[in-house]
Structures are given as structure tokens and as C-alpha cells.
Design an enzyme around this catalytic site. Structure first.
Site, PDB file in Angstrom:
ATOM      1  N   CYS A 114       0.794  -1.235   0.000  1.00 29.41           N
ATOM      2  CA  CYS A 114       0.000   0.000   0.000  1.00 29.41           C
ATOM      3  C   CYS A 114       0.823   1.281   0.000  1.00 29.41           C
ATOM      4  CB  CYS A 114      -0.955  -0.005   1.186  1.00 29.41           C
ATOM      5  SG  CYS A 114      -2.241  -1.227   0.965  1.00 29.41           S
TER       6      CYS A 114
HETATM    7  N1  NAD Z   1      -3.145  -5.448   1.181  1.00 34.93           N
HETATM    8  C1  NAD Z   1      -3.528  -4.494   2.022  1.00 34.93           C
HETATM    9  O1  NAD Z   1      -3.105  -4.429   3.193  1.00 34.93           O
HETATM   10  C2  NAD Z   1      -4.527  -3.463   1.573  1.00 34.93           C
HETATM   11  C3  NAD Z   1      -5.129  -2.635   2.533  1.00 34.93           C
HETATM   12  C4  NAD Z   1      -6.068  -1.695   2.116  1.00 34.93           C
HETATM   13  C5  NAD Z   1      -6.376  -1.578   0.765  1.00 34.93           C
HETATM   14  N2  NAD Z   1      -5.766  -2.360  -0.162  1.00 34.93           N
HETATM   15  C6  NAD Z   1      -6.146  -2.235  -1.570  1.00 34.93           C
HETATM   16  O2  NAD Z   1      -7.004  -3.319  -1.910  1.00 34.93           O
HETATM   17  C7  NAD Z   1      -6.801  -3.725  -3.273  1.00 34.93           C
HETATM   18  C8  NAD Z   1      -6.438  -5.199  -3.336  1.00 34.93           C
HETATM   19  O3  NAD Z   1      -5.205  -5.386  -2.676  1.00 34.93           O
HETATM   20  P1  NAD Z   1      -4.692  -6.835  -2.257  1.00 34.93           P
HETATM   21  O4  NAD Z   1      -3.484  -6.617  -1.428  1.00 34.93           O
HETATM   22  O5  NAD Z   1      -5.820  -7.629  -1.736  1.00 34.93           O
HETATM   23  O6  NAD Z   1      -4.275  -7.408  -3.717  1.00 34.93           O
HETATM   24  P2  NAD Z   1      -3.946  -8.931  -4.108  1.00 34.93           P
HETATM   25  O7  NAD Z   1      -3.017  -8.832  -5.265  1.00 34.93           O
HETATM   26  O8  NAD Z   1      -3.565  -9.702  -2.906  1.00 34.93           O
HETATM   27  O9  NAD Z   1      -5.337  -9.513  -4.619  1.00 34.93           O
HETATM   28  C9  NAD Z   1      -5.956  -9.155  -5.794  1.00 34.93           C
HETATM   29  C10 NAD Z   1      -6.690 -10.365  -6.345  1.00 34.93           C
HETATM   30  O10 NAD Z   1      -7.471  -9.957  -7.475  1.00 34.93           O
HETATM   31  C11 NAD Z   1      -7.441 -11.006  -8.452  1.00 34.93           C
HETATM   32  N3  NAD Z   1      -7.853 -10.451  -9.748  1.00 34.93           N
HETATM   33  C12 NAD Z   1      -7.145  -9.673 -10.603  1.00 34.93           C
HETATM   34  N4  NAD Z   1      -7.896  -9.350 -11.677  1.00 34.93           N
HETATM   35  C13 NAD Z   1      -9.104  -9.918 -11.490  1.00 34.93           C
HETATM   36  C14 NAD Z   1     -10.310  -9.941 -12.241  1.00 34.93           C
HETATM   37  N5  NAD Z   1     -10.420  -9.285 -13.383  1.00 34.93           N
HETATM   38  N6  NAD Z   1     -11.351 -10.628 -11.733  1.00 34.93           N
HETATM   39  C15 NAD Z   1     -11.256 -11.302 -10.569  1.00 34.93           C
HETATM   40  N7  NAD Z   1     -10.154 -11.306  -9.810  1.00 34.93           N
HETATM   41  C16 NAD Z   1      -9.085 -10.631 -10.270  1.00 34.93           C
HETATM   42  C17 NAD Z   1      -6.019 -11.519  -8.372  1.00 34.93           C
HETATM   43  O11 NAD Z   1      -5.887 -12.805  -8.919  1.00 34.93           O
HETATM   44  C18 NAD Z   1      -5.792 -11.484  -6.846  1.00 34.93           C
HETATM   45  O12 NAD Z   1      -6.177 -12.698  -6.242  1.00 34.93           O
HETATM   46  C19 NAD Z   1      -5.710  -2.796  -3.807  1.00 34.93           C
HETATM   47  O13 NAD Z   1      -6.304  -1.703  -4.451  1.00 34.93           O
HETATM   48  C20 NAD Z   1      -4.997  -2.333  -2.550  1.00 34.93           C
HETATM   49  O14 NAD Z   1      -4.379  -1.079  -2.704  1.00 34.93           O
HETATM   50  C21 NAD Z   1      -4.863  -3.321   0.228  1.00 34.93           C
END
Ligand code: NAD
Length: 427
Positions: free
Chosen positions: A264
């Protein structure tokens, strides 16, 4: 309520299982077959405390699929939780969000009742209404705020304590434009006892970026003071204990060390800088916070060289590869910067992490030449006398560091107490 969650990574899985725990039914959607299979056999796609137990406890109340149609037609609310990574130039890459929006739109075309789409992915102000809404409308043939609801609900969870944060957040921020969507989300979040702030959509998007930029700046500021303290022989942790007692400042996020990583802060600060520059603004504070953070892990090597001036051929132990404890996430981990530098200087690395080893191997496969991976922390201590601490996993507090030179980036008290030579990065 019946919920679908698009993207089953850190945020998607935690959010989805959190909603299951609150009494809802959840369908996860992902494009990754491996993740779908894992969820359908009750296994978490990520390491996060408490998730596996919840998956066992609630078997039958959730499932995963690749099929958007199945997910959207059998739910009332769809959360978008796909990744929003950085492009090479630091700007936000919306490709996953756009693809997900298109697929949701196509499924919505066939949906009869009212459906609410909620953006949980971190997206820059304006994205929900200027990018996601037109795609949803184009592929569904329907109008947002009339035929279907649309909201932006940023996520503030911290990896490592993500489930706890989801169920007991400091606040819930919901950006909406129509009353019906607001009511659905009020009902969904009713069991969570936290302040709920309703805003317009782009304000909700900005709250997330402003929060992350502030926290990242707070740490970089503390590290900058910490570097000065180090030169003056002052313990910066004591300094920030004193500073944090001021109620206007708060004691949290003042642990000086080798800086922030993770999925993030690095990408969100860069994306905000790019957006600001696009608007003709020069966000010098955020840019400085990023620069301090890029230099900070190298302080560890600087201190190491005080005790081991020549690294060529020397075996160096690295404890911790995850970007923080209690996660297997290695995105933007400081361990990468430290290990890259050690290898450039000709050192041989033996590294250990309780959860992140497999993920870290994507950067440096276990080829045995320059880096090897230990199965226990003791193996690292047996292999070398020189140890760098990069992540503060609790089990590193149980080790005996006598006879070792320890350069500590995170403040492991057992090392401070027992090492033959001990250097803390900011203390
Ligand atoms: N990780 C954190 O601590 C955190 C905290 C707050 C906000 N966020 C935000 O949340 C969002 C997700 O982050 P994350 O860490 O969970 O990412 P991540 O990469 O762990 O997970 C994303 C998932 O989306 C899937 N994906 C991609 N394209 C897709 C599609 N078209 N259809 C279905 N699935 C699809 C991927 O295969 C993956 O499993 C980001 O915008 C991030 O900035 C993350």
C-alpha cells in the site's frame, strides 16, 4: 445479505470472510484457478491470522468461482477488491479494475433486482465515477444510481492483524451518491460498532490516499529524526515515546527502523504524487517521505560495514523477509533492498522467514550461489556470526545472539540484550 467479492487476495479474502462472520453469504470471484480451488477446499489464499479458522467454522457459507455471472446474479452487493498496482512510472495501473468492471457490467445486464457495486480497491479520486461507472453502464446497458447502486468504501486493514481490523475498524468510510445504496451499506455494516462517515465518492477515495500518505510521512519523519538521534547517541524510541504523549500527535506509527514496505504505502504515495503532478501540483512532503524511505534500509548496510568493512565472500544472515511480521507478503519488502545490496557487494546470504520464504524466492530463487534459505532461525545463527534483522517476527525474541554481531533494523530486544556487538539503526 448475499455478497460477491471480486479478487480473493489480502483484502478480498479478509473482507469476504469478515462478512461471512457477520452472518452473510459470500461468493468469491478470482481469475486465478489455484485460488478458487484453495478457497473451495477451505484453504486461505494468503497467510493471515484467524482466516483459516473462520474458513473451517463457516464451511458451506462461502464459495469461489471464476464465473462473474453466477456471482452477480446470486448476490445483492458486489465488492471490487482487485489489485491496483503501480506502473513503471509510479502511476496507478487500473487494468484489473477495468477488467473486473467490464465483467460485472456484463453480468449486471441480466440482473433483474437492484444490485449495489462497491469499490474497495484503492483508487485515485475520480476513478469510481469517471472510469468504473462508465464501464459498468456501457456493459450493463443500465444507469448508475438509478438501475444499480455504486459506492466507494476504502479499506484500512493492516496485514498481520487484518481480520481484527476488518471487524473492529477505527472508522468505516462510505462514499455514495444515492440514498438506496447508502441504506444497503448501512445495513451491511450495522453489526460493526465504529464511526461511519458518509461522504461523496471522490472524498472517500481521497480519505484513503491522505491516510496512507500521512502514515508513510509520519514514519519517514520519525526515521529522519531517528538517523539524527543515532549520530548523537540518543535512543529515538525514547524520543518518540515522549513526543507521542502529546495528544495532538499520538504515539502510534513512531517505531523508527528501516522504513515501510508492503502493497500500500509505496504504491499509494507514488500514485498520489503522479496525480498531483498531473494537476500541476508539486507534493514535496510526500516526495521527501518516499526518498527517506528509499534510503533507510541502506542504513543497515552502512552500520554493518562499520563492523565488517569487507563483505566480499562473507556470509551474512538475514532474519525476516516479509515486509512486516505475521504476513507472507513480500511486496516492496525492505528485505529485498537489503539483500540486493549485500549480493552486489559480494556477500553470501543465508535468510530465514517463518511465512514469506516461498514468496521471496520469486525475487531470488534458491540457487545456492549467492543466497540460501534456512528452515529455522537457528540454522542462520549456526551458519554465521553476522546477523541483520529485517522483520520483527516474535520468534526472533526467543533466540540467543551471544557471540554474534547483530545489526537490527526493527529492534528485537533479545538481540539488544545478548549480542556480542549490537547496532540498532535509529537507537
Ligand atoms: N493489502 C492491504 O493491506 C490493503 C489494505 C487496504 C487496501 N488495499 C487495496 O485493496 C486492493 C487489493 O489489494 P490486495 O493486497 O488484496 O491485492 P492482491 O493482489 O492480494 O489480490 C488481488 C486479487 O485480485 C485477483 N484479480 C485480478 N484481476 C481480477 C479480475 N479481473 N477478476 C477477478 N479477480 C481478479 C487476483 O488474482 C488477486 O487474487 C488494492 O487496491 C490495494 O491497494 C490493500
Amino acid at each position: 445479505m448475499r455478497i460477491s467479492v471480486i479478487g480473493s487476495g489480502y483484502v478480498g479474502l479478509v473482507t469476504g470472510m469478515g462478512f461471512v462472520e457477520l452472518g452473510n453469504e459470500v461468493i468469491f470471484v478470482d481469475i486465478d484457478e489455484r485460488k478458487i480451488e484453495m478457497i473451495n477446499s477451505g484453504k486461505p489464499t494468503i497467510y493471515e491470522e484467524g482466516i483459516e479458522d473462520l474458513m473451517k467454522k463457516h464451511a458451506g457459507k462461502y464459495k469461489a468461482t471464476k464465473d462473474y455471472r453466477e456471482a452477480v446474479l446470486n448476490s445483492d452487493v458486489t465488492f471490487i477488491a482487485v489489485g491496483t498496482p503501480s506502473r513503471e512510472d509510479g502511476s496507478i495501473d487500473l487494468k484489473y479494475v477495468k477488467e473486473a468492471s467490464k465483467s460485472i457490467g456484463e453480468a449486471l445486464r441480466e440482473k433483474e433486482g437492484y444490485h449495489v457495486v462497491v469499490v474497495k480497491s484503492t483508487v485515485l479520486p475520480g476513478t469510481t465515477e469517471e472510469v468504473i461507472k462508465p464501464i459498468l453502464e456501457k456493459y450493463s446497458g443500465k444507469k448508475a444510481f438509478k438501475d444499480f447502486g455504486l459506492a466507494m468504501n476504502p479499506e484500512f486493514l493492516r496485514e498481520g492483524v487484518a481480520l481484527k481490523d476488518f471487524l473492529n475498524p477505527d472508522r468505516i468510510v462510505i462514499g455514495t451518491r444515492d440514498e438506496r445504496t447508502k441504506q444497503v451499506l448501512e445495513e451491511l455494516y450495522a453489526p460493526i460498532n465504529a464511526p461511519k462517515l458518509f461522504t461523496d465518492i471522490k472524498t472517500a477515495e481521497m480519505i484513503k490516499y491522505a491516510s496512507n500518505a500521512f502514515l508513510a510521512t509520519k514514519i519517514s519523519f520519525a526515521n529522519e529524526i531517528g538517523n539524527i538521534c543515532k549520530k548523537l547517541g540518543i535512543d529515538s524510541w525514547k524520543v518518540f515515546e515522549g513526543v507521542g504523549l502529546d495528544h495532538r500527535i499520538s504515539p502510534h506509527f513512531f517505531r523508527t527502523g528501516i522504513g515501510w514496505g508492503g502493497s500500500c504505502f509505496p504504491k499509494d504515495t507514488k500514485a498520489l504524487v503522479r496525480k498531483a503532478e498531473e494537476l500541476g501540483e508539486d507534493p514535496i512532503i510526500i516526495k521527501a517521505a518516499i526518498e527517506v524511505n528509499e534510503r533507510q534500509p541502506l542504513k543497515l548496510i552502512e552500520l554493518l560495514k562499520k563492523h565488517v568493512p569487507e563483505l566480499e565472500g562473507k556470509k551474512i544472515g538475514v532474519l525476516g523477509l516479509a515486509f512486516k511480521p505475521n504476513t507472507d507478503d513480500v511486496r516492496e519488502t525492505r528485505a529485498y533492498v537489503v539483500i540486493k545490496k549485500l549480493i552486489e557487494e559480494g556477500a553470501k546470504v543465508i535468510a530465514y522467514d517463518p511465512q514469506a520464504r516461498e514468496n521471496f524466492k520469486r525475487f531470488y530463487p534458491d540457487v545456492g550461489e549467492r543466497i540460501e534459505y534456512a528452515s529455522t532461525p537457528r540454522e542462520v545463527l549456526e551458519a554465521t556470526d553476522v546477523i541483520l534483522i529485517v522483520t520483527e517476527w516474535p520468534q526472533f525474541e526467543e533466540l540467543d545472539y551471544s557471540d554474534k554481531i547483530v545489526i537490527d533494523g526493527r529492534r528485537v530486544r533479545a538481540a539488544e540484550r545478548t549480542a556480542r556487538v549490537y547496532e540498532g539503526v535509529c537507537w
